[in-house]
Scaffold this motif. Sequence first.
Motif, PDB file in Angstrom:
ATOM      1  N   PRO A 114      -0.881  15.388  -0.938  1.00  0.00           N
ATOM      2  CA  PRO A 114      -0.393  13.829  -1.402  1.00  0.00           C
ATOM      3  C   PRO A 114       0.950  13.728  -0.859  1.00  0.00           C
ATOM      4  CG  PRO A 114      -0.848  15.663  -3.374  1.00  0.00           C
ATOM      5  CD  PRO A 114      -1.135  16.026  -2.036  1.00  0.00           C
ATOM      6  N   ALA A 115       1.712  14.873  -0.328  1.00  0.00           N
ATOM      7  CA  ALA A 115       3.117  14.562  -0.086  1.00  0.00           C
ATOM      8  C   ALA A 115       2.908  14.105   1.468  1.00  0.00           C
ATOM      9  CB  ALA A 115       3.586  16.145   0.123  1.00  0.00           C
ATOM     10  N   ALA A 116       1.981  14.187   2.198  1.00  0.00           N
ATOM     11  CA  ALA A 116       1.544  13.766   3.573  1.00  0.00           C
ATOM     12  C   ALA A 116       1.629  12.293   3.614  1.00  0.00           C
ATOM     13  CB  ALA A 116       0.238  14.132   4.181  1.00  0.00           C
ATOM     14  N   ARG A 117       2.450  11.700   3.992  1.00  0.00           N
ATOM     15  CA  ARG A 117       2.954  10.188   4.113  1.00  0.00           C
ATOM     16  C   ARG A 117       3.139   9.533   5.293  1.00  0.00           C
ATOM     17  NH1 ARG A 117       0.623   7.875  -0.180  1.00  0.00           N
ATOM     18  NH2 ARG A 117       1.955   6.198   0.255  1.00  0.00           N
ATOM     19  N   ASP A 118       2.877  10.245   6.329  1.00  0.00           N
ATOM     20  CA  ASP A 118       3.075   9.640   7.673  1.00  0.00           C
ATOM     21  C   ASP A 118       1.932   8.401   7.918  1.00  0.00           C
ATOM     22  OD1 ASP A 118       0.608  11.004   9.559  1.00  0.00           O
ATOM     23  OD2 ASP A 118       1.345  12.106   7.814  1.00  0.00           O
ATOM     24  N   VAL A 119       2.262   7.618   9.121  1.00  0.00           N
ATOM     25  CA  VAL A 119       1.596   6.472   9.064  1.00  0.00           C
ATOM     26  C   VAL A 119       0.033   6.632   9.432  1.00  0.00           C
ATOM     27  CG1 VAL A 119       1.150   4.301  10.601  1.00  0.00           C
ATOM     28  CG2 VAL A 119       3.531   5.257   9.998  1.00  0.00           C
ATOM     29  N   GLU A 120      -0.212   7.703  10.205  1.00  0.00           N
ATOM     30  CA  GLU A 120      -1.646   8.245  10.414  1.00  0.00           C
ATOM     31  C   GLU A 120      -2.346   8.584   9.247  1.00  0.00           C
ATOM     32  OE1 GLU A 120      -2.182  10.731  13.530  1.00  0.00           O
ATOM     33  OE2 GLU A 120      -4.139  11.305  12.810  1.00  0.00           O
ATOM     34  N   THR A 121      -1.827   9.402   8.581  1.00  0.00           N
ATOM     35  CA  THR A 121      -2.403   9.889   7.289  1.00  0.00           C
ATOM     36  C   THR A 121      -2.844   8.883   6.041  1.00  0.00           C
ATOM     37  OG1 THR A 121      -1.426  11.793   7.544  1.00  0.00           O
ATOM     38  CG2 THR A 121      -2.610  11.543   5.568  1.00  0.00           C
ATOM     39  N   VAL A 122      -1.923   8.196   6.060  1.00  0.00           N
ATOM     40  CA  VAL A 122      -1.882   6.920   4.984  1.00  0.00           C
ATOM     41  C   VAL A 122      -2.738   5.895   5.444  1.00  0.00           C
ATOM     42  CG1 VAL A 122      -0.721   4.866   4.190  1.00  0.00           C
ATOM     43  CG2 VAL A 122       0.443   7.050   4.311  1.00  0.00           C
ATOM     44  N   THR A 123      -2.962   5.447   6.629  1.00  0.00           N
ATOM     45  CA  THR A 123      -3.961   4.772   7.279  1.00  0.00           C
ATOM     46  C   THR A 123      -5.379   5.123   7.136  1.00  0.00           C
ATOM     47  OG1 THR A 123      -2.458   4.021   9.130  1.00  0.00           O
ATOM     48  CG2 THR A 123      -4.719   3.282   9.316  1.00  0.00           C
ATOM     49  N   VAL A 124      -5.620   6.425   7.341  1.00  0.00           N
ATOM     50  CA  VAL A 124      -6.925   7.150   7.518  1.00  0.00           C
ATOM     51  C   VAL A 124      -7.358   7.100   5.762  1.00  0.00           C
ATOM     52  CG1 VAL A 124      -8.186   9.232   7.572  1.00  0.00           C
ATOM     53  CG2 VAL A 124      -6.685   8.615   9.386  1.00  0.00           C
ATOM     54  N   ARG A 125      -6.370   7.470   4.989  1.00  0.00           N
ATOM     55  CA  ARG A 125      -6.505   7.403   3.603  1.00  0.00           C
ATOM     56  C   ARG A 125      -7.114   6.213   3.061  1.00  0.00           C
ATOM     57  NH1 ARG A 125      -1.626   9.924   1.943  1.00  0.00           N
ATOM     58  NH2 ARG A 125      -2.221  12.386   2.085  1.00  0.00           N
ATOM     59  N   GLU A 126      -6.506   5.137   3.316  1.00  0.00           N
ATOM     60  CA  GLU A 126      -6.727   3.908   3.100  1.00  0.00           C
ATOM     61  C   GLU A 126      -7.950   3.191   3.496  1.00  0.00           C
ATOM     62  OE1 GLU A 126      -2.971   1.466   4.112  1.00  0.00           O
ATOM     63  OE2 GLU A 126      -1.914   2.167   2.222  1.00  0.00           O
ATOM     64  N   ALA A 127      -8.425   3.764   4.772  1.00  0.00           N
ATOM     65  CA  ALA A 127      -9.716   3.287   5.436  1.00  0.00           C
ATOM     66  C   ALA A 127     -10.683   3.785   4.743  1.00  0.00           C
ATOM     67  CB  ALA A 127      -9.624   3.487   6.834  1.00  0.00           C
TER      68      ALA A 127
END
Length: 154
Positions: A114-127
């Motif tokens: 949950p601490a990982a908020r970089d653009v790539e991780t957030v994008t993958v999570r949202e997808a």
Amino acid sequence: MVEIGTGTGVSGVWLLRGMRADGVLTTIDVEVEHQRIARRIFAEAGFPSGRTRIITGRALDVLPRLADGAYDLVFVDAEATGFQACVEAALRLLRSGGVLALNGALAGGRIGDPAARDVETVTVREAIKAIRESEHWIPALLPVGHGLLAAVKC
Ligand SMILES: C[S@@+](CC[C@H](N)C(=O)[O-])C[C@H]1O[C@@H](n2cnc3c(N)ncnc32)[C@H](O)[C@@H]1O
């Protein structure tokens, strides 16, 4: 099949091997030099040029030119920031029962942090969240390699 991210053709050869003998791989990449190598790899693996349609360009520019409901599988192996747009395109391109495969779905192991908020991780999570919550997909997340999300189009 459609592949986003031809690279040097490694995954393309596996996709071609898994296809019926007259199946065609449409593969997209921004880097013409990568595709030059892929073209040679496909030939060396024994696949005639008619089995591949190699298109140079950005996925988001090329995908709108492909036909609706005409594909059995869409494999996404390019930068994660484009995942959401690729998922939307796949929904249009796949026939009912076709499969979307997203490589890199574990975002290098950061997806569950949950601490990982970089653009790539957030994008993958949202997808992935959008696929899971959508009535159009039946997904499964396979913890192999960088994570493979496979989703059947309903
Ligand atoms: C991980 S590599 C693909 C590896 C390839 N599937 C293989 O097995 O050899 C990612 C590729 O995506 C391409 N790429 C990155 N962003 C792209 C985009 N927006 N549209 C098309 N290709 C893209 C890169 O040039 C790179 O060749």
